[in-house]
Write an enzyme that holds these catalytic residues in place. Structure first.
Site, PDB file in Angstrom:
ATOM      1  N   SER A 288       0.834  -1.217   0.000  1.00 21.22           N
ATOM      2  CA  SER A 288       0.000   0.000   0.000  1.00 21.22           C
ATOM      3  C   SER A 288       0.862   1.258   0.000  1.00 21.22           C
ATOM      4  O   SER A 288       0.634   2.195  -0.791  1.00 21.22           O
ATOM      5  CB  SER A 288      -0.960   0.010   1.191  1.00 21.22           C
ATOM      6  OG  SER A 288      -0.265  -0.226   2.397  1.00 21.22           O
TER       7      SER A 288
ATOM      8  N   HIS B 198       5.739 -13.001   6.989  1.00 19.42           N
ATOM      9  CA  HIS B 198       5.939 -11.592   6.631  1.00 19.42           C
ATOM     10  C   HIS B 198       7.031 -11.472   5.583  1.00 19.42           C
ATOM     11  O   HIS B 198       7.970 -12.290   5.572  1.00 19.42           O
ATOM     12  CB  HIS B 198       6.305 -10.755   7.868  1.00 19.42           C
ATOM     13  CG  HIS B 198       6.092  -9.304   7.665  1.00 19.42           C
ATOM     14  ND1 HIS B 198       7.062  -8.477   7.125  1.00 19.42           N
ATOM     15  CD2 HIS B 198       4.998  -8.519   7.862  1.00 19.42           C
ATOM     16  CE1 HIS B 198       6.577  -7.257   7.033  1.00 19.42           C
ATOM     17  NE2 HIS B 198       5.323  -7.250   7.463  1.00 19.42           N
TER      18      HIS B 198
ATOM     19  N   ARG C 250       3.861  -5.158  16.689  1.00 19.22           N
ATOM     20  CA  ARG C 250       2.495  -4.601  16.672  1.00 19.22           C
ATOM     21  C   ARG C 250       1.523  -5.644  17.223  1.00 19.22           C
ATOM     22  O   ARG C 250       0.589  -5.318  17.954  1.00 19.22           O
ATOM     23  CB  ARG C 250       2.096  -4.199  15.248  1.00 19.22           C
ATOM     24  CG  ARG C 250       2.980  -3.110  14.652  1.00 19.22           C
ATOM     25  CD  ARG C 250       2.683  -2.903  13.179  1.00 19.22           C
ATOM     26  NE  ARG C 250       2.905  -4.115  12.408  1.00 19.22           N
ATOM     27  CZ  ARG C 250       2.595  -4.259  11.120  1.00 19.22           C
ATOM     28  NH1 ARG C 250       2.037  -3.258  10.458  1.00 19.22           N
ATOM     29  NH2 ARG C 250       2.835  -5.391  10.481  1.00 19.22           N
TER      30      ARG C 250
ATOM     31  N   ASP D 118      -1.823  -8.912  11.942  1.00 21.20           N
ATOM     32  CA  ASP D 118      -3.207  -9.290  11.655  1.00 21.20           C
ATOM     33  C   ASP D 118      -3.680 -10.484  12.466  1.00 21.20           C
ATOM     34  O   ASP D 118      -4.875 -10.765  12.523  1.00 21.20           O
ATOM     35  CB  ASP D 118      -3.367  -9.587  10.163  1.00 21.20           C
ATOM     36  CG  ASP D 118      -3.076  -8.355   9.327  1.00 21.20           C
ATOM     37  OD1 ASP D 118      -3.571  -7.283   9.695  1.00 21.20           O
ATOM     38  OD2 ASP D 118      -2.345  -8.464   8.331  1.00 21.20           O
TER      39      ASP D 118
HETATM   40  C1  LIG Z   1       2.906 -12.093   4.278  1.00 18.10           C
HETATM   41  C2  LIG Z   1       3.306 -13.016   3.139  1.00 18.10           C
HETATM   42  C3  LIG Z   1       2.518 -12.633   1.903  1.00 18.10           C
HETATM   43  C4  LIG Z   1       4.790 -12.821   2.883  1.00 18.10           C
HETATM   44  O1  LIG Z   1       5.101 -13.533   1.725  1.00 18.10           O
HETATM   45  P1  LIG Z   1       6.595 -13.905   1.346  1.00 18.10           P
HETATM   46  O2  LIG Z   1       7.505 -12.777   1.617  1.00 18.10           O
HETATM   47  O3  LIG Z   1       6.569 -14.460  -0.034  1.00 18.10           O
HETATM   48  O4  LIG Z   1       6.917 -15.050   2.422  1.00 18.10           O
HETATM   49  P2  LIG Z   1       7.978 -16.228   2.332  1.00 18.10           P
HETATM   50  O5  LIG Z   1       9.193 -15.814   1.569  1.00 18.10           O
HETATM   51  O6  LIG Z   1       8.165 -16.722   3.721  1.00 18.10           O
HETATM   52  O7  LIG Z   1       7.201 -17.315   1.439  1.00 18.10           O
HETATM   53  C5  LIG Z   1       7.806 -18.519   1.092  1.00 18.10           C
HETATM   54  C6  LIG Z   1       6.717 -19.563   0.896  1.00 18.10           C
HETATM   55  O8  LIG Z   1       6.053 -19.779   2.149  1.00 18.10           O
HETATM   56  C7  LIG Z   1       4.665 -19.614   1.975  1.00 18.10           C
HETATM   57  N1  LIG Z   1       4.092 -18.971   3.157  1.00 18.10           N
HETATM   58  C8  LIG Z   1       4.444 -17.786   3.692  1.00 18.10           C
HETATM   59  N2  LIG Z   1       3.627 -17.495   4.723  1.00 18.10           N
HETATM   60  C9  LIG Z   1       2.765 -18.535   4.834  1.00 18.10           C
HETATM   61  C10 LIG Z   1       1.676 -18.785   5.686  1.00 18.10           C
HETATM   62  N3  LIG Z   1       1.276 -17.933   6.611  1.00 18.10           N
HETATM   63  N4  LIG Z   1       0.989 -19.943   5.496  1.00 18.10           N
HETATM   64  C11 LIG Z   1       1.371 -20.818   4.547  1.00 18.10           C
HETATM   65  N5  LIG Z   1       2.386 -20.625   3.691  1.00 18.10           N
HETATM   66  C12 LIG Z   1       3.073 -19.469   3.845  1.00 18.10           C
HETATM   67  C13 LIG Z   1       4.556 -18.655   0.796  1.00 18.10           C
HETATM   68  O9  LIG Z   1       3.235 -18.716   0.201  1.00 18.10           O
HETATM   69  C14 LIG Z   1       5.648 -19.144  -0.096  1.00 18.10           C
HETATM   70  O10 LIG Z   1       5.171 -20.303  -0.749  1.00 18.10           O
HETATM   71  P3  LIG Z   1       5.578 -20.620  -2.293  1.00 18.10           P
HETATM   72  O11 LIG Z   1       7.064 -20.828  -2.250  1.00 18.10           O
HETATM   73  O12 LIG Z   1       4.799 -21.838  -2.614  1.00 18.10           O
HETATM   74  O13 LIG Z   1       5.192 -19.431  -3.096  1.00 18.10           O
HETATM   75  C15 LIG Z   1       3.032 -14.476   3.544  1.00 18.10           C
HETATM   76  O14 LIG Z   1       3.745 -14.783   4.712  1.00 18.10           O
HETATM   77  C16 LIG Z   1       1.570 -14.798   3.695  1.00 18.10           C
HETATM   78  O15 LIG Z   1       0.896 -15.107   2.710  1.00 18.10           O
HETATM   79  N6  LIG Z   1       1.020 -14.729   4.962  1.00 18.10           N
HETATM   80  C17 LIG Z   1      -0.386 -14.931   5.177  1.00 18.10           C
HETATM   81  C18 LIG Z   1      -1.168 -13.667   4.826  1.00 18.10           C
HETATM   82  C19 LIG Z   1      -0.923 -12.569   5.840  1.00 18.10           C
HETATM   83  O16 LIG Z   1      -1.002 -12.767   7.029  1.00 18.10           O
HETATM   84  N7  LIG Z   1      -0.671 -11.372   5.333  1.00 18.10           N
HETATM   85  C20 LIG Z   1      -0.477 -10.186   6.170  1.00 18.10           C
HETATM   86  C21 LIG Z   1       0.944  -9.751   6.178  1.00 18.10           C
HETATM   87  S1  LIG Z   1       1.196  -8.407   7.305  1.00 18.10           S
END
Ligand SMILES: CC(C)(COP(=O)(O)OP(=O)(O)OC[C@H]1O[C@@H](n2cnc3c(N)ncnc32)[C@H](O)[C@@H]1OP(=O)(O)O)[C@@H](O)C(=O)NCCC(=O)NCCS
Length: 477
Positions: free
Chosen positions: A279, A355, A364, A416
């Protein structure tokens, strides 16, 4: 002996005269108090020249210095860790979490002025810190609260627009539309059309940004009212209240002191999370085209509306309520473990965990948990038992499960994971609305950057893209 109690029109007139005398007295006192207090614009004006000099010197003396290499995995991996953006207001350390101009959340809780009768950080204090890099005095914050309250009303075309939308339209879509429509009165767009010097851009960007922040509570509350409580009257804005105090009133929860305090804390600490999050980055990118702050922030809101970003707070509640539906009220660690595996094995993410930058529990998340821990009535309540305890228990189990799953780099909770549970407890049970509250908050940081980008004369953002073939060729060369 007292005379008979007077009633009727005479008493009303007396009350009106007394009320008007006390209003004049209060207004004069407020004017006197504020006359010697710096406005946020004056405070900002003081700090801009030094930053402009710093940027100029950096560009001239070190423009060709390297901040590190760019790896292929960064180009195809969402630019994780790529140092490619200037952002002064806050810095995110993977282990320690967020600092706002060097202050951690507990530092801010100690240093930043609260609302009268409150303890939590208020949005105005955080905005002042983000914009100026300084801790404001109480008088400065009160003056800013008044300034925002006085600008808080929506123009009628925005009210009509919002009232005309189907109540089934997602609240975040409505929020973005309302914010975009506010650009009708953009002073930045009008001044640009007339032709202004680049050195003046920031003053108009500031004016629009303050206007927008001021109007967000009325806009967000109107959406809440229309979607969830149609026909309920909206109270008018109280010039003596802080931004979030007014927001809570407009939502219909102003009488619940604890919820008002929770919203103050929530909105302050969601305000900024350095520049690379979707954002904030969107607002920065769009405003670099010299789009005005309203449409820049409208674009940012649609980035916030994605489930991997701001919408995750809605998803956490949905996920936890589904867990309860499936497993009942007596949820054990073993049950949660099974439910986590079921989610992961079906290819979904566990909302509220992981994250892009953080590698530890989000401070937070901790601050919002601590808010509950100091209120025994929250911990004793059956609704909190349902959602907060479930989230606390999930916190006890999820990191180990996510580690075993082996994909996420950060198996810990982000903000969250628990933010929505407390809202749910206090009666804001409509979780599709939660990201709107986040949207009211994120304006503090994103618009701070819009103002600073104009003050520093930052150019149009335009990174170089590469095709797959071009990447292969570059590696072989
Ligand atoms: C926040 C988020 C988008 C960060 O993504 P990112 O930087 O790509 O995270 P990573 O590098 O750790 O991801 C590596 C893998 O782990 C997976 N992963 C990361 N968080 C995960 C979670 N909470 N549950 C399951 N799998 C997860 C990713 O989807 C990715 O899978 P892929 O290799 O098949 O694409 C991710 O952790 C997520 O989707 N979390 C859940 C949604 C959420 O809470 N969002 C709010 C963030 S403040």
């Amino acid at each position: 002996m007292r005379g008979p109690v007077q009633s009727g029109p005479k008493v009303h007139t007396m009350f009106r005269q007394a009320a008007s005398r006390s209003f004049v007295r209060n207004t004069l006192a407020a004017q006197k108090r504020f006359a010697s207090t710096k406005t946020i614009k004056e405070a900002l004006q003081e700090v801009i020249p030094a930053k402009q000099e710093q940027l100029k010197a950096l560009k001239k003396q070190h423009g060709q210095a390297s901040l590190g290499e760019v790896k292929v995995e960064q180009v195809i991996g969402g630019m994780r860790g790529l140092k490619a953006m200037l952002w002064d207001a806050s810095v995110l350390d993977p282990l320690e979490g967020i600092r706002f101009h060097g202050l951690t959340i507990p530092d801010c809780q100690k240093a930043l002025p609260a609302a009268p009768g409150g303890k939590e950080i208020i949005a105005e204090s955080m905005l002042w810190l983000l914009l100026t890099g300084k801790v404001p005095t109480e008088a400065e914050v009160r003056q800013l609260s008044r300034q925002l309250a006085e600008k808080g009303h929506l123009p009628s075309h925005v009210e009509k627009l919002i009232d005309s939308l189907p109540t089934s339209l997602h609240p975040m879509t409505q929020l973005g539309m309302g914010v975009a429509a506010l650009n009708h009165d953009s002073t930045f767009a009008a001044a640009y059309e007339k032709g202004i010097k680049k050195s003046e851009y920031w003053t108009y960007a500031l004016e629009d940004s303050l206007n927008l922040i001021a109007k967000l509570p009325a806009l967000a509350a109107r959406i809440y009212r229309n979607v969830y409580h149609p026909g309920r009257p909206l109270p008018s804005i109280d010039n003596n209240l802080d931004l979030v105090g007014n927001y809570a009133n407009l939502l219909g929860y102003g009488g619940n002191h604890d919820l008002v305090e929770y919203l103050r804390l929530y909105i302050s600490i969601h305000g900024d999370h350095e520049g690379g999050n979707a954002s904030a980055h969107t607002a920065h990118l769009v405003s670099s085209t010299l789009a005005d702050p309203y449409i820049s922030y409208a674009a940012a809101l649609y980035a916030l509306a994605g489930p991997l970003h701001g919408l995750a707070n809605q998803e956490v509640l949905r996920w936890q309520l589904n867990m309860r539906k499936e497993l009942g009220d007596n949820i054990t660690h073993e049950h949660i473990k099974e439910f986590l595996w079921k989610t992961l094995n079906s290819g979904q993410v566990v909302p509220g965990y992981g994250h892009g930058v953080l590698r530890n529990p989000d401070p937070r998340f901790i601050a919002l948990q601590e808010f509950c821990d100091t209120r025994p009535e929250l911990l004793a309540d059956p609704v909190i038992n349902l959602v907060k305890k479930a989230s606390a228990r999930t916190y006890e189990v999820a990191p180990a499960v996510l580690k075993e799953h082996g994909k996420t780099k950060n198996p810990y909770p982000n903000v969250d994971a628990a933010s929505g549970c407390v809202l749910f407890h206090y009666g804001i049970t409509q979780f599709k609305y939660y990201t709107v509250i986040f949207g009211v908050s994120r304006a503090l940081g994103a618009l701070t950057q819009v103002v600073w980008a104009r003050a520093l004369g930052l150019p149009l953002e335009r990174p170089k893209s590469l095709s797959l073939d071009a990447i292969e060729k570059a590696i072989k060369a």
